[in-house]
Write an enzyme that holds these catalytic residues in place. Structure first.
Site, short mmCIF file in Angstrom:
data_model
loop_
_atom_site.label_atom_id
_atom_site.label_comp_id
_atom_site.label_asym_id
_atom_site.label_seq_id
_atom_site.Cartn_x
_atom_site.Cartn_y
_atom_site.Cartn_z
N LYS A 80 2.13 2.80 2.40
CA LYS A 80 1.86 3.70 3.53
C LYS A 80 1.80 2.86 4.79
O LYS A 80 1.43 1.68 4.77
CB LYS A 80 0.57 4.50 3.33
CG LYS A 80 -0.68 3.67 3.14
CD LYS A 80 -1.87 4.55 2.81
CE LYS A 80 -3.07 3.67 2.46
NZ LYS A 80 -4.19 4.45 1.96
N LYS A 109 0.83 -1.22 0.00
CA LYS A 109 0.00 0.00 0.00
C LYS A 109 0.86 1.26 0.00
O LYS A 109 0.33 2.36 -0.17
CB LYS A 109 -0.93 0.01 1.22
CG LYS A 109 -2.06 -0.98 1.11
CD LYS A 109 -3.15 -0.69 2.13
CE LYS A 109 -4.34 -1.58 1.88
NZ LYS A 109 -5.55 -1.03 2.42
#
Length: 135
Positions: A47, A45
């Site tokens: 993040k 992702k």
């Protein structure tokens, strides 16, 4: 005994997460939930979760529908099936019909497992919560 498996980040736990776990448990006797580690989440992702892995795993483990929590250290669902048998994996229907999940469906059959897809709860997601918080 039907063993179920599902995975997720479960960041900023919300009603959509609870609905998924409840629906999964209704379709199996024993539910294993893979919670993505912070490193796993960052790898796909790009993040870091708002809530650290240990806390997310503790929250998920406290849900009455969950029988066991395991760390999801990578996204390879077939590798987990080979390591730890389950009968059915529950997953969001946005992946149904994709090349990757068509492959998983074929490979899972060789191990006596299948995938059941669920639709998401409308109007809620961790991404939406993150957007609201960042306003």
């Amino acid at each position: 005994m039907i063993i179920g498996y599902t995975t997720g980040v479960y960041d900023m736990f919300h009603i959509g997460h609870l609905n998924l776990l409840k629906r999964a448990k209704e379709k199996c006797d024993y539910l294993i939930v893979g919670v993505s580690t912070d490193e796993c989440c960052e790898s796909y992702k790009h993040k870091r979760p708002v809530i650290p892995y240990e806390q997310r795993a503790a929250i998920v483990a406290a849900i009455k529908f969950v029988d066991e929590v395991v760390p999801q250290e990578n996204m390879n669902k077939l590798a987990f099936l080979k390591q730890r048998h389950f009968d059915v994996m529950f997953h969001g229907d946005e992946w149904k019909g994709t090349e990757l999940y068509n492959h998983y469906e074929e490979e899972f059959l060789k191990f006596g497992a299948r995938i059941e897809y669920f639709s998401h709860t409308d109007g809620i997601s961790s991404s939406l919560l993150r957007t609201i918080i960042n306003k």
